[in-house]
Design an enzyme around this catalytic site. Structure first.
Site, mmCIF file in Angstrom:
data_model
loop_
_atom_site.group_PDB
_atom_site.id
_atom_site.type_symbol
_atom_site.label_atom_id
_atom_site.label_comp_id
_atom_site.label_asym_id
_atom_site.label_seq_id
_atom_site.Cartn_x
_atom_site.Cartn_y
_atom_site.Cartn_z
ATOM 1 N N LYS A 182 0.856 -1.199 0.000
ATOM 2 C CA LYS A 182 0.000 0.000 0.000
ATOM 3 C C LYS A 182 0.884 1.238 0.000
ATOM 4 O O LYS A 182 1.542 1.541 0.988
ATOM 5 C CB LYS A 182 -0.935 0.061 1.203
ATOM 6 C CG LYS A 182 -2.045 1.122 0.997
ATOM 7 C CD LYS A 182 -2.651 1.628 2.286
ATOM 8 C CE LYS A 182 -1.889 2.769 2.895
ATOM 9 N NZ LYS A 182 -1.940 4.026 2.092
ATOM 10 N N GLU A 258 9.828 0.997 11.060
ATOM 11 C CA GLU A 258 10.760 2.124 11.057
ATOM 12 C C GLU A 258 9.907 3.375 11.216
ATOM 13 O O GLU A 258 9.170 3.754 10.302
ATOM 14 C CB GLU A 258 11.577 2.160 9.764
ATOM 15 C CG GLU A 258 12.518 0.970 9.620
ATOM 16 C CD GLU A 258 13.252 0.946 8.288
ATOM 17 O OE1 GLU A 258 13.290 1.989 7.605
ATOM 18 O OE2 GLU A 258 13.777 -0.124 7.919
ATOM 19 N N CYS A 292 13.190 11.138 8.092
ATOM 20 C CA CYS A 292 13.165 10.760 9.506
ATOM 21 C C CYS A 292 14.536 10.857 10.155
ATOM 22 O O CYS A 292 14.646 10.928 11.380
ATOM 23 C CB CYS A 292 12.608 9.351 9.674
ATOM 24 S SG CYS A 292 13.515 8.085 8.757
ATOM 25 N N GLU A 391 8.290 15.662 16.750
ATOM 26 C CA GLU A 391 8.788 15.587 15.380
ATOM 27 C C GLU A 391 7.987 16.540 14.493
ATOM 28 O O GLU A 391 6.776 16.400 14.349
ATOM 29 C CB GLU A 391 8.693 14.167 14.847
ATOM 30 C CG GLU A 391 9.309 13.999 13.469
ATOM 31 C CD GLU A 391 9.237 12.564 12.959
ATOM 32 O OE1 GLU A 391 10.186 12.126 12.296
ATOM 33 O OE2 GLU A 391 8.221 11.894 13.231
#
Length: 487
Positions: A182, A258, A292, A391
């Protein structure tokens, strides 16, 4: 503003059992160009029905021709996929930049070549993988047999769509698994083209399947809940990881996550500031800061703090914000309106916290349309500010001074995240000493984003579960049986 491109955007269909197909209910959604806010095309919106169709195709393929494909044959197919990616490099790079808003120069020099290398690397690597054998005196021979884990759900992010999909798909196929993929709904195009490439390279029908759609209550949830999916490989943010973990629990799926990062960039006074500043520009603002691994928390030892701030801010002001397809663009558009508003909300939080916005924090002149934000440097915040702790995932960094080594180690570790860290020092003993105390899965010393695909990649705490790379990827995408032969 009009920028000419030689590559036309594509309408994206599902790819199931070797065929491109519409959704059963014909439902679609628009794919928006983040640089112009115009519609690039339509995307088939899949859900539970399409996922179930894809999983059944993957299960049949797993137990069919693919099951008996030799290691050498799989290696050749993987290498061919990598070769075809390079043959279509410019097309893929344009589509990636149209989807994500990142500069074409970045897509063309990093994302697409690395995507090809992921397949080339695992094509070579699997031919050298061995298994254990142990002789128990003259009683028995014990040896391990490695088999595919099964049908793997791959749910990929929007920031490095092609690169990170290939990082997961290459070892998945190398070990003889089948996949239901996906893509992120904001970035569907290069994943769609990759399905064409896999078919041309000789991947049997049903081995790779692609279902477009959304996450909760849609295609993403259907993959993580499906009882016939054996493993989930996910890259994204922690809240989604938590949801996947809960939905996968009923069928005890194997998981590899992750997740996010709030990574410290620690600069000691003895470091080479010329090198520090140029690398920190990249680690702060490459891909609009939507990586990231970006070092979004910058800590500078006080003796060089003022000099760093002056030189770093001056260098940031030279970065060209512009349309992704313009040759001189350094920083493109953020990926979507939703994400643009989220990143801007953190700039407002910083202002409300009394921060100093040294540069950036606003839309660049001449860009009334598109999700553009100037690279932003913030000082004057304490460690409890949300801008320091959460973040942001955009072209926004905070810079703070420190006095003692113990102090910066404490601040670097004062986070729920633990993905990466960068340490700048010419003191070898300090480099080792500080590295051993930083709670992160990847620690760079006097560099950033330098990778060897044989090494473990992954995070601690809320930054992930497990490791990938080299044997770590092989282990995740396979199951081991110990076979004992009595002598």
């Amino acid at each position: 503003m009009q920028v000419e491109t030689r590559v036309r955007a594509i309408n994206c269909l599902h790819f199931i059992n070797g065929q491109f197909v519409e959704s059963q209910n014909k439902k679609t959604f628009d794919n928006i160009n983040p640089a112009t806010e115009e519609v690039l095309g339509t995307v088939a919106e899949g859900g539970k029905e399409e996922v179930d169709f894809a999983v059944r195709a993957a299960r049949r393929a797993l137990n069919g021709k693919w099951k008996n494909t030799s290691l050498v044959e799989r290696s050749k197919i993987l290498r061919r996929i990598g070769d075809l990616i390079l043959e279509r490099q410019e097309e893929l790079a344009h589509l990636e930049s149209l989807d994500t808003g990142k500069p074409f120069s970045l897509s063309n020099s990093v994302d697409v070549p690395r995507a090809a290398f992921n397949f080339h690397f695992f094509a070579d690597y699997i031919t050298s993988v061995s298994t254990d054998a142990n002789m128990q005196d003259d009683i028995a021979l014990h040896y391990t047999y490695r088999r595919p884990v099964g049908v793997v759900g791959i749910i990929k992010p929007w920031n490095l769509p092609l690169l990170l999909l290939t990082w997961k798909l290459a070892p998945c196929l190398a070990m003889g698994n089948t996949a239901v993929i996906k893509p992120a709904e904001w970035t569907p195009m290069t994943a769609t083209v990759l399905m064409e490439i896999c078919k041309e390279a000789g991947v049997p029908d049903g081995v790779v399947n692609l279902v477009h759609g959304f996450g909760p209550n849609s295609a993403g949830a259907a993959i993580s809940e499906h009882p016939d999916v054996d493993a989930i490989s996910f890259i994204g943010e922690p809240r989604t990881g938590t949801a996947i973990m809960k939905s996968a629990a009923d069928s005890l799926k194997k998981l590899s996550f992750e997740l996010g990062g709030k990574n410290p960039n620690i600069i000691f006074a003895d470091a080479d500031l010329d090198e520090v500043i140029e690398t920190t520009i990249k680690s702060s603002f490459v891909n609009q800061g939507e990586v990231c691994l970006c070092g979004s928390r910058i800590y500078v030892e006080r003796p060089v703090y003022e000099e760093f701030i002056e030189r770093f801010t001056a260098r940031v002001k030279t970065l060209k914000v512009g349309h992704p397809l313009k040759a001189d663009t350094n920083v493109g558009a953020l990926v979507s309106k939703e994400h643009y508003e989220r990143v801007n909300s953190y700039v407002e939080i910083a202002r409300n916290d009394g921060a100093n916005i040294l540069t950036g924090g606003k839309r660049p002149e001449g860009y009334e349309k598109g999700y553009y934000l100037e690279p932003t440097v913030i000082t004057g915040l304490d460690r409890n500010s949300r801008c320091v702790r959460e973040e942001i995932f955009g072209p926004v960094v905070t810079v703070m001074p420190f006095d003692m080594e113990e102090e910066v180690i404490m601040q670097a570790n004062d986070t729920h995240y633990g993905l990466s860290a960068t340490i700048w020092t010419n003191d070898l003993k300090r480099a080792h000493r500080v590295s051993h105390q930083i709670e992160a899965g990847i620690i760079w010393v006097n560099t950033w984003f330098l990778r060897d695909l044989r090494t473990p990649f992954g995070g601690m705490k809320h930054s992930g579960i497990g490791r990938t790379g080299g044997m770590h990827s092989i282990d995740f995408y396979s199951e081991l049986s110990n076979i004992t032969i009595k002598l």
